[in-house]
Design an enzyme around this catalytic site. Sequence first.
Site, PDB file in Angstrom:
ATOM      1  N   TYR A 198       0.823  -1.215   0.000  1.00  0.00           N
ATOM      2  CA  TYR A 198       0.000   0.000   0.000  1.00  0.00           C
ATOM      3  C   TYR A 198       0.857   1.265   0.000  1.00  0.00           C
ATOM      4  O   TYR A 198       0.492   2.276  -0.571  1.00  0.00           O
ATOM      5  CB  TYR A 198      -0.888   0.035   1.251  1.00  0.00           C
ATOM      6  CG  TYR A 198      -2.217  -0.665   1.117  1.00  0.00           C
ATOM      7  CD1 TYR A 198      -2.285  -1.988   0.726  1.00  0.00           C
ATOM      8  CD2 TYR A 198      -3.402   0.005   1.414  1.00  0.00           C
ATOM      9  CE1 TYR A 198      -3.504  -2.634   0.625  1.00  0.00           C
ATOM     10  CE2 TYR A 198      -4.625  -0.636   1.319  1.00  0.00           C
ATOM     11  CZ  TYR A 198      -4.674  -1.952   0.919  1.00  0.00           C
ATOM     12  OH  TYR A 198      -5.880  -2.581   0.830  1.00  0.00           O
TER      13      TYR A 198
ATOM     14  N   ASP B 122     -12.635  -8.826   3.951  1.00  0.00           N
ATOM     15  CA  ASP B 122     -13.892  -8.945   3.204  1.00  0.00           C
ATOM     16  C   ASP B 122     -14.378 -10.387   3.175  1.00  0.00           C
ATOM     17  O   ASP B 122     -15.577 -10.661   3.206  1.00  0.00           O
ATOM     18  CB  ASP B 122     -13.726  -8.414   1.769  1.00  0.00           C
ATOM     19  CG  ASP B 122     -13.894  -6.898   1.705  1.00  0.00           C
ATOM     20  OD1 ASP B 122     -13.490  -6.219   2.678  1.00  0.00           O
ATOM     21  OD2 ASP B 122     -14.441  -6.381   0.713  1.00  0.00           O
TER      22      ASP B 122
ATOM     23  N   ASP C  85      -6.523  -6.772   4.061  1.00  0.00           N
ATOM     24  CA  ASP C  85      -7.613  -6.153   3.311  1.00  0.00           C
ATOM     25  C   ASP C  85      -8.495  -7.232   2.694  1.00  0.00           C
ATOM     26  O   ASP C  85      -9.721  -7.214   2.818  1.00  0.00           O
ATOM     27  CB  ASP C  85      -7.036  -5.246   2.218  1.00  0.00           C
ATOM     28  CG  ASP C  85      -8.128  -4.579   1.416  1.00  0.00           C
ATOM     29  OD1 ASP C  85      -9.095  -4.093   2.040  1.00  0.00           O
ATOM     30  OD2 ASP C  85      -8.030  -4.543   0.174  1.00  0.00           O
TER      31      ASP C  85
ATOM     32  N   LYS D 119       3.031 -15.468   3.148  1.00  0.00           N
ATOM     33  CA  LYS D 119       3.223 -16.113   1.838  1.00  0.00           C
ATOM     34  C   LYS D 119       4.723 -16.319   1.656  1.00  0.00           C
ATOM     35  O   LYS D 119       5.344 -15.820   0.702  1.00  0.00           O
ATOM     36  CB  LYS D 119       2.599 -15.215   0.744  1.00  0.00           C
ATOM     37  CG  LYS D 119       2.616 -15.801  -0.644  1.00  0.00           C
ATOM     38  CD  LYS D 119       1.666 -16.969  -0.838  1.00  0.00           C
ATOM     39  CE  LYS D 119       1.842 -17.582  -2.205  1.00  0.00           C
ATOM     40  NZ  LYS D 119       1.159 -18.897  -2.335  1.00  0.00           N
TER      41      LYS D 119
ATOM     42  N   ASP E 135      -2.983 -18.404   1.220  1.00  0.00           N
ATOM     43  CA  ASP E 135      -3.947 -19.076   0.329  1.00  0.00           C
ATOM     44  C   ASP E 135      -4.660 -20.209   1.069  1.00  0.00           C
ATOM     45  O   ASP E 135      -5.864 -20.414   0.921  1.00  0.00           O
ATOM     46  CB  ASP E 135      -3.278 -19.560  -0.975  1.00  0.00           C
ATOM     47  CG  ASP E 135      -1.962 -20.285  -0.756  1.00  0.00           C
ATOM     48  OD1 ASP E 135      -1.454 -20.324   0.386  1.00  0.00           O
ATOM     49  OD2 ASP E 135      -1.426 -20.832  -1.746  1.00  0.00           O
TER      50      ASP E 135
HETATM   51  C1  IPM Z   1     -10.355  -1.143   3.944  1.00  0.00           C
HETATM   52  C2  IPM Z   1     -10.579  -0.441   2.633  1.00  0.00           C
HETATM   53  C3  IPM Z   1      -9.379   0.438   2.328  1.00  0.00           C
HETATM   54  C4  IPM Z   1      -8.156  -0.470   2.249  1.00  0.00           C
HETATM   55  C5  IPM Z   1      -9.506   1.304   1.069  1.00  0.00           C
HETATM   56  C6  IPM Z   1     -10.726   2.187   1.127  1.00  0.00           C
HETATM   57  C7  IPM Z   1      -8.269   2.109   0.802  1.00  0.00           C
HETATM   58  O1  IPM Z   1     -10.826  -1.358   1.625  1.00  0.00           O
HETATM   59  O2  IPM Z   1     -10.181  -0.438   4.956  1.00  0.00           O
HETATM   60  O3  IPM Z   1     -10.360  -2.372   3.987  1.00  0.00           O
HETATM   61  O4  IPM Z   1      -7.899  -1.055   1.181  1.00  0.00           O
HETATM   62  O5  IPM Z   1      -7.456  -0.586   3.253  1.00  0.00           O
HETATM   63 MN    MN Z   2     -10.957  -3.404   2.270  1.00  0.00          MN
END
Ligand code: IPM
Ligand code: MN
Length: 379
Positions: free
Chosen positions: A144, A255, A251, A194, A227
């Site tokens: 990042y 999700d 990140d 990884k 993975d």
């Molecule tokens: C998160 C979001 C952020 C990230 C974005 C909005 C930059 O997806 O906090 O997970 O990738 O860290």
């Molecule tokens: Mn995110």
Amino acid sequence: MKKTIAVLEGDGIGPEIMAETIKVLNTIQNKYGHEFEFIFGDFGGMGYDKQGSPFPESTKEICDTSDTILKGPIGSPKYDSIPDLNLRPERGGVLALRKRYNTFANLRPVRLPKELLSFSPLKQSVLGKEIDLMIVRELIGGIYFGKKEQGQKENGERFALDTMEYTETQVKQIARIAFQEARKQKTVLHNIHKSNVLECSIFWNEIVNEIQEKEFPDVQVGHMLVDNVAFQLVVNPSQFKVMLMENMMGDILSDQCGGILGSLGLMPSACIGPKKAYYEPAHGSAPAIAGKNIANPYSMIGSAALMLEYSFGLKTEAEEIWNALFQIMHAGYQTPDLIHNSNEKQKQISTNEFGTMIQKTIEEKKETQNKEMEYRVLL
Ligand code: IPM
Ligand code: MN
């Protein structure tokens, strides 16, 4: 207690879920005799629209001088075409905010008590008794923040470059947070990496092992390839309690964990630095459902509960919020994002009704049990 809170409402559903969160914080303030002052700052797409920057100077000033920061989700496709990437809400807003306050520790609790397991799209037999894990994600390093470039090779071919880099200090400080959490929970720490491909992961694992030997010999570490973790999270999620990982892996797996819970709307988070912390939902601004009063405010309200505990040490107040959140969801009240997954008797409610129900639940509850908090102050 008197505190100032910088409020960055964000884009899309941000203002709606923030309004409900402030309602809940006002209830807490009245019930417990605190004084919270909310100072609003333009940020993200809103900052760009109003002041030409996703993190304008006026907002920096507000954040610098407030005790803590509560931030809504940001971004929308309409900002994806801003030519200068540093003026887009993600790079110029969120990443700049993280960098400014060195919020290296991103804590993302992933929780479904047993009464709410039916929200998950996974089978009950796969889920086990409950879901209760903590993602400890490094937030100010890795790909990042490494060197980025786009250009043309000598032969004219176009290329792009992002660099993953970690320093010893960066790995040590996040590893310590994860070890502390695992120690408190008396559980194994899963270190995600990884190392069969990445130099950064080989280095990361070495540092994690050093910290374990020198400072946390009582905590067991399990090293797992990222993975494999993606696979294991779906077939046996309850094997995980505390998971340590670098920025990008965190990140993506965040999700995935939202998917296990059944909604990204159930993902609050804390971003903690040495001097300042900020709190935000782990999801995006969901522009498709913005302004419809249907977004789930749980992640924003949960982020405020994390704020009360981690930044202000108000554990009882934070616990009141968690109890109210779980109580009304257990009673079958749900925003539309959770309706399709649940087998319980369902009562669909709006964003606004959700906030009001939390507020009423807290107001009506007279005594708060002083039971052991599940969320702990780390720093
Ligand atoms: C998160 C979001 C952020 C990230 C974005 C909005 C930059 O997806 O906090 O997970 O990738 O860290
Ligand atoms: Mn995110």
